[in-house]
Design a protein around this motif. Structure first.
Motif, PDB file in Angstrom:
ATOM      1  N   TYR A 255       0.918  -1.108  -0.259  1.00 58.83           N
ATOM      2  CA  TYR A 255      -0.096   0.043  -0.081  1.00 58.83           C
ATOM      3  C   TYR A 255       0.966   1.300   0.051  1.00 58.83           C
ATOM      4  CZ  TYR A 255      -3.950   3.067   1.556  1.00 58.83           C
ATOM      5  OH  TYR A 255      -4.800   4.013   1.288  1.00 58.83           O
ATOM      6  N   ALA A 256       0.969   2.002  -1.083  1.00 57.49           N
ATOM      7  CA  ALA A 256       1.606   3.181  -1.310  1.00 57.49           C
ATOM      8  C   ALA A 256       0.565   4.450  -1.233  1.00 57.49           C
ATOM      9  CB  ALA A 256       2.671   3.358  -2.480  1.00 57.49           C
ATOM     10  N   THR A 257       0.963   5.433  -0.330  1.00 56.60           N
ATOM     11  CA  THR A 257      -0.178   6.367  -0.323  1.00 56.60           C
ATOM     12  C   THR A 257      -0.132   7.158  -1.304  1.00 56.60           C
ATOM     13  OG1 THR A 257       1.612   7.897   0.727  1.00 56.60           O
ATOM     14  CG2 THR A 257       0.346   6.345   2.221  1.00 56.60           C
ATOM     15  N   TRP A 258       1.056   7.248  -2.146  1.00 52.61           N
ATOM     16  CA  TRP A 258       0.781   8.382  -3.597  1.00 52.61           C
ATOM     17  C   TRP A 258       0.260   7.590  -4.715  1.00 52.61           C
ATOM     18  CZ3 TRP A 258       5.457   6.309  -1.057  1.00 52.61           C
ATOM     19  CH2 TRP A 258       6.064   5.117  -1.872  1.00 52.61           C
ATOM     20  N   GLU A 259      -0.023   6.079  -4.422  1.00 51.93           N
ATOM     21  CA  GLU A 259      -0.874   5.477  -5.412  1.00 51.93           C
ATOM     22  C   GLU A 259      -2.548   5.331  -5.003  1.00 51.93           C
ATOM     23  OE1 GLU A 259       0.803   1.844  -6.323  1.00 51.93           O
ATOM     24  OE2 GLU A 259       2.411   2.630  -7.402  1.00 51.93           O
ATOM     25  N   GLU A 260      -2.589   5.998  -3.838  1.00 50.08           N
ATOM     26  CA  GLU A 260      -3.945   5.785  -3.289  1.00 50.08           C
ATOM     27  C   GLU A 260      -4.600   7.201  -3.008  1.00 50.08           C
ATOM     28  OE1 GLU A 260      -5.273   3.031  -2.814  1.00 50.08           O
ATOM     29  OE2 GLU A 260      -3.620   1.562  -2.976  1.00 50.08           O
ATOM     30  N   ASN A 261      -4.183   8.079  -3.837  1.00 46.33           N
ATOM     31  CA  ASN A 261      -4.737   9.485  -3.986  1.00 46.33           C
ATOM     32  C   ASN A 261      -4.227  10.226  -2.354  1.00 46.33           C
ATOM     33  OD1 ASN A 261      -5.790   9.560  -6.438  1.00 46.33           O
ATOM     34  ND2 ASN A 261      -7.882   8.701  -5.520  1.00 46.33           N
ATOM     35  N   GLU A 262      -3.154   9.762  -1.963  1.00 43.41           N
ATOM     36  CA  GLU A 262      -2.731  10.323  -0.574  1.00 43.41           C
ATOM     37  C   GLU A 262      -3.727   9.802   0.529  1.00 43.41           C
ATOM     38  OE1 GLU A 262      -0.994  14.167  -0.739  1.00 43.41           O
ATOM     39  OE2 GLU A 262      -0.950  14.222  -2.837  1.00 43.41           O
ATOM     40  N   VAL A 263      -4.319   8.910   0.386  1.00 45.89           N
ATOM     41  CA  VAL A 263      -5.301   8.461   1.609  1.00 45.89           C
ATOM     42  C   VAL A 263      -4.393   7.411   2.525  1.00 45.89           C
ATOM     43  CG1 VAL A 263      -7.341   6.939   1.998  1.00 45.89           C
ATOM     44  CG2 VAL A 263      -7.267   8.410   0.223  1.00 45.89           C
ATOM     45  N   VAL A 264      -4.311   7.983   3.550  1.00 51.51           N
ATOM     46  CA  VAL A 264      -3.384   7.159   4.515  1.00 51.51           C
ATOM     47  C   VAL A 264      -4.613   6.404   5.425  1.00 51.51           C
ATOM     48  CG1 VAL A 264      -1.749   9.051   4.830  1.00 51.51           C
ATOM     49  CG2 VAL A 264      -3.679   8.994   6.593  1.00 51.51           C
ATOM     50  N   PRO A 265      -4.189   5.225   6.185  1.00 47.97           N
ATOM     51  CA  PRO A 265      -5.186   4.457   6.891  1.00 47.97           C
ATOM     52  C   PRO A 265      -5.635   5.269   8.049  1.00 47.97           C
ATOM     53  CG  PRO A 265      -3.192   3.173   6.467  1.00 47.97           C
ATOM     54  CD  PRO A 265      -2.756   4.592   6.052  1.00 47.97           C
ATOM     55  N   ILE A 266      -7.107   5.220   8.383  1.00 45.04           N
ATOM     56  CA  ILE A 266      -7.730   5.722   9.317  1.00 45.04           C
ATOM     57  C   ILE A 266      -7.829   5.181  10.503  1.00 45.04           C
ATOM     58  CG2 ILE A 266      -9.946   4.767   8.696  1.00 45.04           C
ATOM     59  CD1 ILE A 266     -11.178   7.346   9.501  1.00 45.04           C
ATOM     60  N   PHE A 267      -7.350   3.725  10.511  1.00 44.88           N
ATOM     61  CA  PHE A 267      -7.357   2.837  11.436  1.00 44.88           C
ATOM     62  C   PHE A 267      -6.005   2.173  11.468  1.00 44.88           C
ATOM     63  CE2 PHE A 267      -8.109  -1.320  13.356  1.00 44.88           C
ATOM     64  CZ  PHE A 267      -8.172  -0.952  14.985  1.00 44.88           C
ATOM     65  N   VAL A 268      -5.302   2.059  12.472  1.00 43.48           N
ATOM     66  CA  VAL A 268      -4.079   1.059  12.328  1.00 43.48           C
ATOM     67  C   VAL A 268      -4.087   0.273  13.588  1.00 43.48           C
ATOM     68  CG1 VAL A 268      -1.473   1.063  12.720  1.00 43.48           C
ATOM     69  CG2 VAL A 268      -2.535   2.178  10.851  1.00 43.48           C
ATOM     70  N   LEU A 269      -3.421  -1.111  13.592  1.00 46.56           N
ATOM     71  CA  LEU A 269      -3.718  -2.106  14.672  1.00 46.56           C
ATOM     72  C   LEU A 269      -2.311  -2.457  14.988  1.00 46.56           C
ATOM     73  CD1 LEU A 269      -4.784  -4.148  16.915  1.00 46.56           C
ATOM     74  CD2 LEU A 269      -4.964  -5.733  15.045  1.00 46.56           C
ATOM     75  N   GLU A 270      -1.693  -2.511  16.046  1.00 47.55           N
ATOM     76  CA  GLU A 270      -0.501  -2.957  16.591  1.00 47.55           C
ATOM     77  C   GLU A 270      -0.483  -3.900  17.551  1.00 47.55           C
ATOM     78  OE1 GLU A 270       2.395  -3.020  14.808  1.00 47.55           O
ATOM     79  OE2 GLU A 270       2.563  -1.221  13.502  1.00 47.55           O
ATOM     80  N   MET A 271      -0.117  -5.204  17.401  1.00 46.41           N
ATOM     81  CA  MET A 271      -0.082  -6.068  18.641  1.00 46.41           C
ATOM     82  C   MET A 271       1.284  -6.234  19.162  1.00 46.41           C
ATOM     83  SD  MET A 271      -2.842  -8.823  16.818  1.00 46.41           S
ATOM     84  CE  MET A 271      -2.596 -10.055  18.209  1.00 46.41           C
ATOM     85  N   VAL A 272       1.572  -6.271  20.520  1.00 48.67           N
ATOM     86  CA  VAL A 272       2.676  -6.298  21.046  1.00 48.67           C
ATOM     87  C   VAL A 272       3.298  -7.813  21.208  1.00 48.67           C
ATOM     88  CG1 VAL A 272       4.215  -5.653  23.133  1.00 48.67           C
ATOM     89  CG2 VAL A 272       2.185  -3.885  22.286  1.00 48.67           C
ATOM     90  N   SER A 273       4.205  -8.023  20.763  1.00 50.82           N
ATOM     91  CA  SER A 273       4.769  -9.485  21.039  1.00 50.82           C
ATOM     92  C   SER A 273       5.861  -9.475  22.012  1.00 50.82           C
ATOM     93  CB  SER A 273       5.244  -9.945  19.547  1.00 50.82           C
ATOM     94  OG  SER A 273       6.311  -9.025  19.264  1.00 50.82           O
ATOM     95  N   HIS A 274       6.402 -11.017  21.965  1.00 54.32           N
ATOM     96  CA  HIS A 274       7.687 -11.162  23.035  1.00 54.32           C
ATOM     97  C   HIS A 274       8.606 -10.255  22.919  1.00 54.32           C
ATOM     98  CE1 HIS A 274       5.523 -15.125  22.483  1.00 54.32           C
ATOM     99  NE2 HIS A 274       5.984 -15.237  23.639  1.00 54.32           N
TER     100      HIS A 274
END
Length: 271
Positions: free
Chosen positions: A92-111
């Motif tokens: 996913y490249a923002t410049w190929e998506e009309n500069e649309v950035v994700p509205i929601f991001v999930l990060e899961m903490v690991s070991h």
């Protein structure tokens, strides 16, 4: 806005790696984001203006290099094609998506801590991600945080939000935790909620609900027919009992030397 000259010099996603090739260190890092994706496929099946990526490289121009991506465990973008040009995305490249950035991001903490609470938090803020969820069910005490922390970008700074499930009006969904069955095993999972705070059911749950509703409707129909049959039977019995009373009365009159028919004729004639 990206200038046309800069845009011409940016690489294509066809030439960029789809991920950073860093393996996850627990299966839930793949499982839980994919469950969110599968739920969205069902909930938003009629919508073609969204994309949910799992462990996919997100390329942007706010970092040290547009060739250095950030790879969230999961992310949601709105206002983009479900299939880019009718094909699946490699990244996913923002410049190929009309500069649309994700509205929601999930990060899961690991070991191994991955900078979820500092480096990535700052990066997503600079990128302009509105909602950033850090899910840390196992190591939250180690990291001195809560298992579920949702941040909202306000004036360029992330603010920890209170309440769970948390409704995201700009997304049209709420996010929270739920303990359910996955592959025959009970575990805590992340799931979507509606504005009333009710959990959005999985396709399997909705099918079971539909089947149960159909079963209940058929049972109600059967009970209604049975009640109608019983009412008709009671009506028949009442008529039968009334007829029996009339016959007994006639027999009693005859035993007294009175003709019931002549008696009725006299009553009818008013004599």
């Amino acid at each position: 806005m990206i200038s046309k000259l800069l845009l011409q010099n940016l690489p294509s996603t066809a030439d960029l790696p789809c991920s950073d090739d860093t393996p996850v260190d627990n299966e839930d890092q793949n499982l839980l984001p994919n469950l969110l994706l599968l739920s969205l496929i069902y909930l938003w099946s009629a919508r073609m203006d969204w994309y949910f990526g799992v462990d996919m490289a997100v390329y942007h121009t706010t970092g040290v290099s547009p060739k250095v991506p950030v790879v969230p465990d999961g992310f949601l973008s709105l206002g983009v094609e479900r299939k880019k040009g009718g094909k699946s995305r490699r990244s996913y490249a923002t410049w190929e998506e009309n500069e649309v950035v994700p509205i929601f991001v999930l990060e899961m903490v690991s070991h191994r801590p991955g900078g979820e609470y500092d480096e990535k938090l700052q990066l997503y803020a600079e990128l302009g991600v509105l909602y950033y969820l850090i899910y840390n069910p196992e190591f939250w005490q180690r990291d001195r945080h809560q298992p579920f922390e949702l941040y909202k970008l306000e004036n360029g700074v992330y603010q920890l939000q209170i309440g769970e499930p948390y409704w995201m009006p700009e997304v049209g969904l709420g996010i929270g935790r739920y303990r359910g069955m996955v592959g025959g095993l009970s575990q805590e999972i992340l799931t979507w909620f509606d504005a009333a705070g009710d959990r959005e059911l999985s396709p399997e749950e909705r099918e079971r609900q539909r089947t149960e509703q159909e079963r209940q409707a058929k049972e109600q129909e059967r009970l209604a027919k049975e009640q109608e049959r019983q009412a008709k039977e009671q009506e028949r019995l009442a008529k039968e009992q009334a007829q029996q009373r009339v016959e007994r009365l006639e027999e009693m009159l005859r035993s007294q030397g009175i003709d019931p028919d002549r008696l009725l004729d006299a009553v009818d004639s008013g004599d």
